[in-house]
Design a protein around this motif. Structure first.
Motif, PDB file in Angstrom:
ATOM      1  N   GLU A 204      24.763 -27.758  24.935  1.00 51.15           N
ATOM      2  CA  GLU A 204      25.312 -26.419  24.763  1.00 51.15           C
ATOM      3  C   GLU A 204      25.032 -25.905  23.360  1.00 51.15           C
ATOM      4  N   TYR A 205      24.944 -24.595  23.245  1.00 54.65           N
ATOM      5  CA  TYR A 205      24.739 -23.970  21.941  1.00 54.65           C
ATOM      6  C   TYR A 205      25.494 -22.640  21.943  1.00 54.65           C
TER       7      TYR A 205
ATOM      8  N   THR B  62      23.215 -19.780  31.332  1.00 53.60           N
ATOM      9  CA  THR B  62      23.548 -21.096  31.876  1.00 53.60           C
ATOM     10  C   THR B  62      22.385 -21.551  32.745  1.00 53.60           C
TER      11      THR B  62
ATOM     12  N   THR C  49      22.667 -29.774  32.450  1.00 51.46           N
ATOM     13  CA  THR C  49      23.081 -28.380  32.317  1.00 51.46           C
ATOM     14  C   THR C  49      22.893 -27.960  30.866  1.00 51.46           C
TER      15      THR C  49
ATOM     16  N   TRP D  67      23.796 -24.673  28.296  1.00 54.27           N
ATOM     17  CA  TRP D  67      24.517 -23.419  28.106  1.00 54.27           C
ATOM     18  C   TRP D  67      24.266 -22.911  26.697  1.00 54.27           C
TER      19      TRP D  67
END
Lengths: 379, 379, 379, 379
Positions: free
Chosen positions: A163-164, A236, A248, A250
């Motif tokens: 994630e970022y 996403t 995943t 994001w």
């Protein structure tokens, strides 16, 4: 032996130019020798003087002249750093490669995939090194993660969560400032993607560099806020690495409460690894059914490949500048070894191939989102 | 205008020399122009070349020659950086000051209080700037703390709790390595104190720079482990700042689990502030009966005095190198303003006066411990 | 007035039965009066005695007898707690409702959607209260989040990121133990979903209770490890709440390094909220362009609706038992008000309607995954 | 077999009474059978009814009657819980012991050392169990720390750092509320110390229970804010455990930003342990030159002595109530074993001896502070 490099861009005050200049020279492997920092002649000259280009004839009015003139010199630059906006990377990189100069380029590699692939082709034909500064891959403990995974410390990888979250778009728009930021929303300048291309690709690279995995398919959903922006600000992506390995990703530029919150978690059959930019010198490692361990950069228990990227005793924080320095360090080592006919001790930096894959990744995400969030092959 | 500086020491591979060299040049306010990096002539020459001293006559065999020769030049160095072991600070600093050169010195200021006070006296008589690199005071958010306290954001200060746990002594002794470390235990080389002088003084300075308070009295207890070491490795000090303001300072080099865990908590009548080196860009602030707030370096809500010390957008970590850079930044600003007859916009860096106070602090702690943990005046 | 309740299940040593029993009686609003704890008559009797059912005739051999007999008494139980395996919830709940007894049921509501909907229908027809113990919605600060969102503290919601990583499946399978766990992998017992039904629904409810949003569409991907298990152990779901509000939900039972790591982040146009089970009494709140604030349960700045769910002064941790207690507290308040003809001061607990929506959510996820990760409407 | 207990106090709404009542009954080892909850007859009766004392004749108007009457019964209470203000502990405990009833008492043991020692003497003479609820010693991972230290996991202990910062005094005084709090500042009611006796003793006990060490000498400094309060609100104590083992203890009731921030760090020759109330189910363990490990309550790698004190699967937070429950659990186990002529499997709870040591500790601190911060022997 110290490498000579030139720089295109960096003279207009954007912080990233400064980061490149410091990064390239941090470990005394290379020295700024020529440059074309801005189109404004006076500011260009001042920048070159300030940054100690002693031969002012090597402060050039345009990058083409620079490429030509440096190519003629016996002591010409060996690599060029390109830190201009995205839209000009292609022509500048191409020009220098045609004059036989190795390239270090700010990410993303180019404006679109076609350009990127052509740059890749040229680099191969000319046998030139071409690096890209995906910053976060430069942290010493990311290298530790890579080596631990190679050594089987977490078994087979099952799932990756990256994630970022950032808040800059929503925060700066609210304040109705940020002239600098406006061009960032213009598809004519930045291409078909905002959030995915700008920071999603950082995640794509971080996953690749830390795990060694390649994303095969994506299923992406884009969100846009403010609603009338032309491009997405929140992305996403479901990831498919093949072999039943999934993940995943994001990326968000509207995530209030986060500034530069890049983070990766890698889950395997025998353990897991976790890294967060919040404490960039720390790597969390859990073996199955064991307490989580907090590994700290440059401790003696860290692997040599990681320790080579640490300059300070454990506990003395190295940050963003130093991560950049590590990418340049690996690139310079590689180039020095090449020039001296040696095998480099170790180098790991993102290359033009990685950049092409990054462009493919963005393109596939754009397509997936446009077609209703379907699976799209990256290659 | 760019300042010219010389460097004494830094050529033997100790990391701190590198940190000084980078720190001094980080913001393009000064350039390394002369040096005497090590007594080994060949290594000295190589160091000077590597670090781009273009005029090799300015790579000097000894610091006295350097001081004399540079003083003769119109374009001689304007300040000298001293990064040799503690025991030689006094004579080197004195020599350069006698030749009219400003000084930036690694901490501690000198081997003993007498030397320190003489240096202070000379600096005053010659009207020279004399800075000390107490690293941790350089972090941008420490400056934020200082300004918030000045502005009354925590009311009147009641109590200060500062700690600096490390594990390096116990960890390195266990491994029976560390030639480098051996001289650090020799009272002939380092003076009458180990832990207190080495890292306790960092706390003393951090308290002074962040709160503006001065320690009036101390009650110190020293512990030594391994038991047969000649000097203390763990120090606890009760602090008295006068006006019923109290505090505690704990420094340890045997604290397994900690590497460089410096931390300060400042409690006032209306709020509190907390900073930890673990996340050096974060400052925690609690107003009475309100939720704790997490302030992040370089956000728009930070004060200008702090933001001037940030180079990167919020969330991009700046670390130890950059903290050093900030101390040099303030020193150079001050010196430039002096040379140009201007008032500097803002400067806050530890000076020779702070260094003298630090020596007095250590001396008082040594006495307090020796006499059975009694109160001893610092002045 | 104190409520009387009976309990079905809880006599076989599973921890959750204990949690129900304590939760229901925690705040002296209800007392265990009857029960059928296990089919083993001796253990059933012992359980009833141990838990202070003074009239042993009210320790029943089966739940049907219990429903019938209690319904005949003037002082019969007012609600029943069902804490048996999933597969029997339907018949037990139905039986008690047919005898006019209110129901508190362990989640999930039933084995499949059809059962769930029938329970909902009966509850409505009979005008009975029917609560479900989605534990995490019971924490006091989740209620705070709900009230802050209602009050517009984060503006319009844009995006929700919820996760619930655990390691228990992978950890227990590796150790080849866990008889208890085996039934958990049997589709005949647990239905068409493992991870999504077991813990994904906790996220679905947590999102609903904290934000007030309802999931309209899902796009789900299931992963299974070990590869030969019949059901999924890792679930990623893209969420669509309508009105351009989106989210992601990740539930995993193979996430080494996590035990019960449920977490939610809610991003709005004016701020964000974040809660993590790791510190269940803390709620992080960030207003746009402001420092993150750490709100702590039961401080005076918390809203009354949240403070009512705290029993201890701020800083004294309340945990899983107490979260359960809060759900029972709200349920009992509601029931007491109903019985006394009052309006309850405030109640928020998951109901049969929420349980039906949870079943629909799982069904839609199963379908989405089976059909190649396409969007599926929940209703 | 289930123990019968009575309770003195707890009927006036103070949260701690509730915590005692729940704690004592949490694991079904004991049941509330008699009580004298408040002097107000109506409230007393209501409390007894609400808490299920079925025989109302055992709801007593005063504790003396209760002691006498219960002593006459065959089925009289086996232990009494005393949760009245400090000043009455002595007479109540004495009275019940004289009637042969075991005692569980809220801390501190008594108003002054003389009372405490008399209670100790009576308990010994009568061979009665006498426990004290120093809450924090009840957390499961504190027991883990104790066992790890016994097993040599951190080598020889060198230094202990314990702290307990709170903000309640400064926060509540600022708001000029807190009738409840006023008696807490009255030396006639609470004795010669505020902060040290109230929360410093928690640290003293936490150190004793987790390390097995006994404080031999103290050097204490008291601070008072608001300045005109009669007793101290901030305490710093240098600790001497003998054998060159030292420590520091800091307790504060004016530490804005902290609510119940009790924390202990234990440094040994081979490793260290760290526990913080912020995450009470976590114990940090660092072996020398190894990564810090995060141990989590009730994982299989935890020792049996600790796991017996966990009720829930790892990752499900147990809090303050459950810590209390653990102290009662150990006490009840001990008492049951005694009554049944068995050896208890394991018990560790603070006893009257610990309470006496706690009183000596406070007295020594008061003396040390009064005489100018000198070393004072505890015994």
């Amino acid at each position: 032996m110290e490498l000579r490099f030139g720089m295109v861009g960096g003279g207009n005050g954007a912080f990233i130019g400064d980061v490149h200049r410091h990064g390239a020279q941090m470990d005394d492997l290379a020295v700024l020798t020529a440059g074309c920092f801005t189109r404004n002649p006076q500011k260009n000259l001042e920048a070159g003087r300030k940054w100690h280009i002693h031969d002012e004839s090597r402060i050039y009015p345009d990058y083409r002249t620079m490429a030509e003139e440096e190519a003629k010199r016996e002591d010409g630059i060996q690599f060029v750093v390109i830190t201009t906006p995205n839209v000009s990377h292609y022509e500048i990189a191409k020009c220098f490669m045609e004059h036989g100069v190795h390239v270090m380029c700010d990410k993303p590699l180019a404006f679109n995939l076609e350009q990127a692939q052509e740059l890749e082709k040229i680099a191969k034909e000319k046998d030139l090194l071409f690096g890209l500064t995906y910053t976060y891959t430069g942290y010493a403990v990311i290298r530790q993660a890579r080596e631990m995974i190679k050594a089987g410390k977490i078994g087979e990888i099952l799932h990756v969560v990256a994630e970022y979250p950032q808040d800059w778009v929503i925060s700066s728009l609210v304040q109705e400032k940020s002239d600098q930021a406006k061009w960032r929303f213009d598809p004519q300048i930045i291409g078909a993607s905002l959030c995915t291309g700008d920071i999603g690709t950082h995640l794509e690279q971080l996953i690749a560099q830390s795990t060694g995995l390649t994303i095969k398919r994506v299923l992406a959903r884009f969100d846009t806020y403010p609603r009338d922006l032309p491009l997405e600000t929140n992305t996403t992506v479901l990831l498919d690495f093949g072999d039943n390995i999934t993940g995943t990703l994001w990326a968000s530029q509207i995530a209030i409460g986060y500034e530069c919150g890049i983070k990766i978690r890698i889950f395997g059959t025998e353990g897991s690894l976790e890294w967060s930019h919040e404490m960039p010198g720390i790597l969390k490692y859990t073996k199955i059914n064991s307490p989580t361990m907090t590994l700290s950069a440059n401790r003696e228990y860290m692997c040599p490949e990681s320790r080579r990227l640490s300059r300070l005793p454990a506990g003395h924080p190295e940050g963003y500048y130093e991560a950049f320095g590590n990418i340049y360090h690996s690139f310079c080592e590689h180039l020095l070894a090449r020039l001296e006919g040696r095998e480099p001790e170790s180098y790991t930096y993102p290359t033009v191939e990685d950049g092409v894959h990054g462009m493919k990744f963005v393109k596939a995400c754009v397509k997936s989102n446009a077609e209703g969030n379907i699976w799209v092959n990256v290659d």
